[in-house]
Design a protein around this motif. Structure first.
Motif: not given
Lengths: 565, 565
Positions: B267, B141, B160, B54, B158, B97
């Protein structure tokens, strides 16, 4: 072959429907897994693509998927006409040829169980299998008729001609007539995915052969795994070197069709034919035991074929020498491991990126491991030998690469049972997993590595010497083509290894009448690589080693030799 | 990225056991199919291989299979600690993600049902789905938090980042602590392969979204099919362009792991990122709808990548123009077709040897067909529209390539049900097969070809004109980048086609302020290729077309435009 014309009964109608009768009351999202659907898909999507080539015979034949599917449908109807009922056993005794390829699909289409019988057995052994399985009908190749002379079970003979007057073709044509053109939708689909698919008898070296019963679900999943692990597709051409009667050809009769691959059937392991197909028929895949692979790479015709070939190797670990020879010839070795009870392969040696930096010897040592569970297989473990009645839970050996235990497995790629042998089934499944009988260590990375069948362990001076490990090391000597090691009794040490060696053809003359000089050289080679207790005490040069019909070295015969020394 | 260090809780113990708790009383030869086992195999066989990248974010992360499996195990324990019980729904709202990739495995490991929610819905739509599915917990997210502001369901956010203080990482770390290092053997395996796996809500253009419930068995078989049809293997790198929340990413979250492929999560659909990965990250596979594919091949960065790339195309048929552009760029198009209700793809356009002799236009016309059932899918049929109550048997349309009917299918790659909607389920399964709602013809070779959704058929002068067929022909004009055709009412003919066109960037200037000249030219182009009733009566140039979050053209919006003209 271009002038071969399939029988009239082999030609499908123009509006062929490639769909079985609907199963009543089936939930729309559940369809019983059945490898027969692969054929219907192939005939639908690639009807004109060549499915089956049988060329190295007096009457060569070639069938595309459309025609082949019709022939298989005819076979199903012929079986039903004969009186075959769901679950009945239909025996087939044939070398690799259309008859046995057909049977792997057509018998399932009649919802019966294919029972392939090893063509190299004695008539009495064949008779035992026919009786034990209570086959209702036998499909027999003309060269195998002597095996069924005394049977009372009806026999359909194939002369392997594909001509209209061949008794097998008459049988198929009668099936077509009997179908009344009801086609595939006239055949009922099996509603139970756990119904029997194949009943294969193991060629046990001791005792009576046991009947390994597999299921439709297992065959479906194992075939897909083999197609995936082999990275097969519609451009693949599979050469039948492995006998199809051996563990149902490791499910390749279905894996090939799932992949839309072309299959070429070879009646015998003939290196001239094999190399002609490698060089001129676009072969991309084949399966064989190391002994056969050795024959292939050492054939006088051996040279790099124009296309990539994947050699699927099982039956024993490939040696460094064999791996090097295969790779030199442009053949990619894939080492898998399995048993009849596991539909053929259920583990694979998964190559690691880091191995490319290793020497051939080191790489070969890693590639000789049986590895990890492959695609649709489940749990593979190495467990301590169970004592007691088999109800206690299995205990894993430590993953230290040293402690010897037994390989056990469970999951969809495991047989259903030993047919009509609940006692053997219970024993094989002690503790809830299938016991392979193969002794192995478990490496820290989870790979299993077979040391030996328990009877192949040599107890030398109180130490356990693995005959397999000794063979691996001896085979790295450049003059050794094949080697087999067994225990020989020894006054001081209890047992000591004895090696039987076949020399590489190029080096035979060098050692002619110099047995003891070679023995000395090989022992020296061993001493540098093995602990003292594992070095062979005796070495004997032989022109060939005794083998089973499927190419496995018959250690029992060598042990007999040794016991008389 | 090279300095990224996974959290301490992400590091597996040295002696990790990659095996779930044993299911009691399971027959040794039956293992419930579950795509979770793919992860355990990958972590066992290739622990050091990169599983997940990622990279195009402020805090890039990269996990190998060993670490990733530990994180997923932590997620399972965290869910159990939270109180998630088998069968509970766990919502996940995130673009591509690690969070959503994790959820596809971790939620299954807790025996719960993943409920991915489209990130581009309105808060009220998200709320409806949360309520209808009665999710017990939401994994969200940071960019999607505004969608769940009013919910009473607990939310784990998250950011991320993969950093220890990220609330999602704290959640995972707490899971690890809660596990007490019981590891995978501390997690019970689901005994029922027909238990729910994913609950995906269809973004229906009319009415409330419906919850499509899939099973573990179906997900396992569909994932293997996608891996096989894509010919994926451990050398594959899959780029996440398709949103993972869309039909569970067509089962690629598991297909990738089954193949030991590396996954790269993006994303957003950013052509600069896409091309950087194509050219420098060794991407071999990706999935996308034609509209996205058009953007890719027309990107200024587009050039032939060093490796082969397979583009899996669904959502609409690729046009000749798109196929040519993809092939020019060294990208192999594979046209598949499916719906959320069929786990994504269940048919594939199977290319035929003979097509290589055809012109691009002819080949594209054949490649636009949806084709045949793929790998593990079963029956695909085109049937006459059913009248009555849906209990009468389905009747096939003739395979004439002309008669329009509805595509229906059944088998393991079909959803279990519409969640909590027995009436919709009953209707969808009328006659025992799933009704796709897609209108199609059945060609003599068994290939299905979608004509249109019933509402996309234009009834022009009493003739049925397929807007899809018209679009296919208009898109062959070299200046057309994208085109969508809808019905517009007409005094004389009832309806007539109206075309909305996006011009290729290179040709925009040529037609600037010359709308009517272009309209004339395109109508001329159409006249040579289509029957009169199918030629567009009106043509409008637009800078872009309205699309759904998954890249499908929103014909409803165009119809709204038309209704006001």
């Amino acid at each position: 072959m271009s002038n071969f014309v399939p029988t009239a009964a082999s030609i499908p109608p123009k509006d062929v429907k490639l769909r079985l009768q609907e199963i009543p009351n089936l939930p729309p999202n559940l369809h019983p897994l059945n490898p027969l659907v692969f054929l219907l898909r192939a005939a639908q999507i690639y009807p004109q693509k060549v499915a089956l080539i049988h060329s190295d015979v007096i009457h060569p034949v070639v069938y595309n998927f459309g025609v082949w599917a019709q022939r298989i449908q005819n076979l199903a109807y012929a079986l039903i006409k004969f009186g075959i009922k769901p679950g009945d056993r239909v025996g087939v005794i044939a070398p690799n040829c259309p008859l046995i390829a057909d049977a792997h699909h057509g018998v399932l289409a009649a919802r019966a169980i294919v029972t392939p019988i090893n063509t190299r057995l004695k008539p009495s052994e064949v008779e035992y299998i026919i009786e034990h399985s209570s086959c209702s009908l036998l499909l027999v190749d003309h060269e195998c008729v002597h095996l069924v002379k005394s049977t009372k079970v009806p026999v359909i003979v194939s002369n392997d001609t594909g001509l209209a007057d061949d008794p097998y073709e008459v049988f198929l044509s009668d099936g077509r007539v009997f179908s009344g053109e009801r086609g595939w939708p006239g055949l009922s689909a099996e509603a139970d995915e756990n119904a029997g698919a194949v009943l294969c008898y193991t060629s046990g070296t001791t005792g009576r052969p046991k009947g390994v019963l597999t299921t439709l679900r297992g065959s479906y999943l194992a075939a897909i795994a083999n197609a995936f692990e082999g990275q097969m597709n519609r451009h693949s051409t599979y050469l039948w070197i492995l006998p199809m009667f051996h563990a149902a050809g490791w499910t390749f009769p279905w894996a090939n069709v799932f992949s839309f691959a072309t299959q070429i059937t070879l009646r015998t392991v003939n290196y001239t034919h094999i190399w002609r197909h490698f060089l001129h028929s676009g072969v991309t895949h084949y399966c064989a035991a190391p002994t056969v692979q050795i024959g292939i790479v050492n054939g006088p015709q051996a040279k790099k074929p124009p296309q990539d070939i994947t050699a699927i190797i099982a039956g024993a670990a490939p040696t460094a020498h064999l791996i090097a020879k295969l790779e030199e010839t442009g053949i990619r070795p894939v080492h898998v491991y399995g048993l009849t009870e596991t539909y053929g392969p259920f583990t694979r040696n998964f190559e690691q990126e880091s191995w490319s930096n290793l020497s051939l010897q080191e790489r070969a040592r890693l590639m000789a491991r049986q590895g990890h569970a492959f695609a649709t297989a489940e749990e593979v473990r190495v467990v301590h030998a169970t004592e007691g009645d088999g109800d206690e839970p299995l205990r894993d050996v430590p993953r230290d690469g040293k402690t010897v235990g037994e390989i056990v497995t469970r999951g969809n790629i495991v047989m259903k049972e030993y047919f009509r042998d609940p006692e053997a089934t219970r024993k094989a499944f002690a503790g809830g997993s299938f016991h392979s009988g193969d002794l192995a260590v478990w490496h820290p990375d989870g790979a299993v590595a077979i040391m030996d069948r328990s009877k192949d362990i040599i107890i030398s001076g109180g130490e356990n010497a693995s005959s397999l490990a000794i063979e691996q090391e001896l085979s790295s000597h450049p003059h050794v083509l094949e080697v087999s090691v067994v225990a020989r009794s020894h006054i001081k040490w209890g047992e000591r290894p004895m090696a039987f060696v076949v020399l590489h053809p190029q080096h035979v003359s060098k050692w002619r009448n110099r047995q003891s000089a070679f023995e000395k050289e090989l022992k020296e080679h061993a001493k540098q690589r093995l602990p003292g207790f594992a070095c062979p005490e005796w070495v004997e040069i032989r022109s060939e080693l005794p083998k089973t019909s499927t190419g496995k070295i018959l250690k029992t015969k060598l042990r007999n030799v040794v016991s008389k020394l």
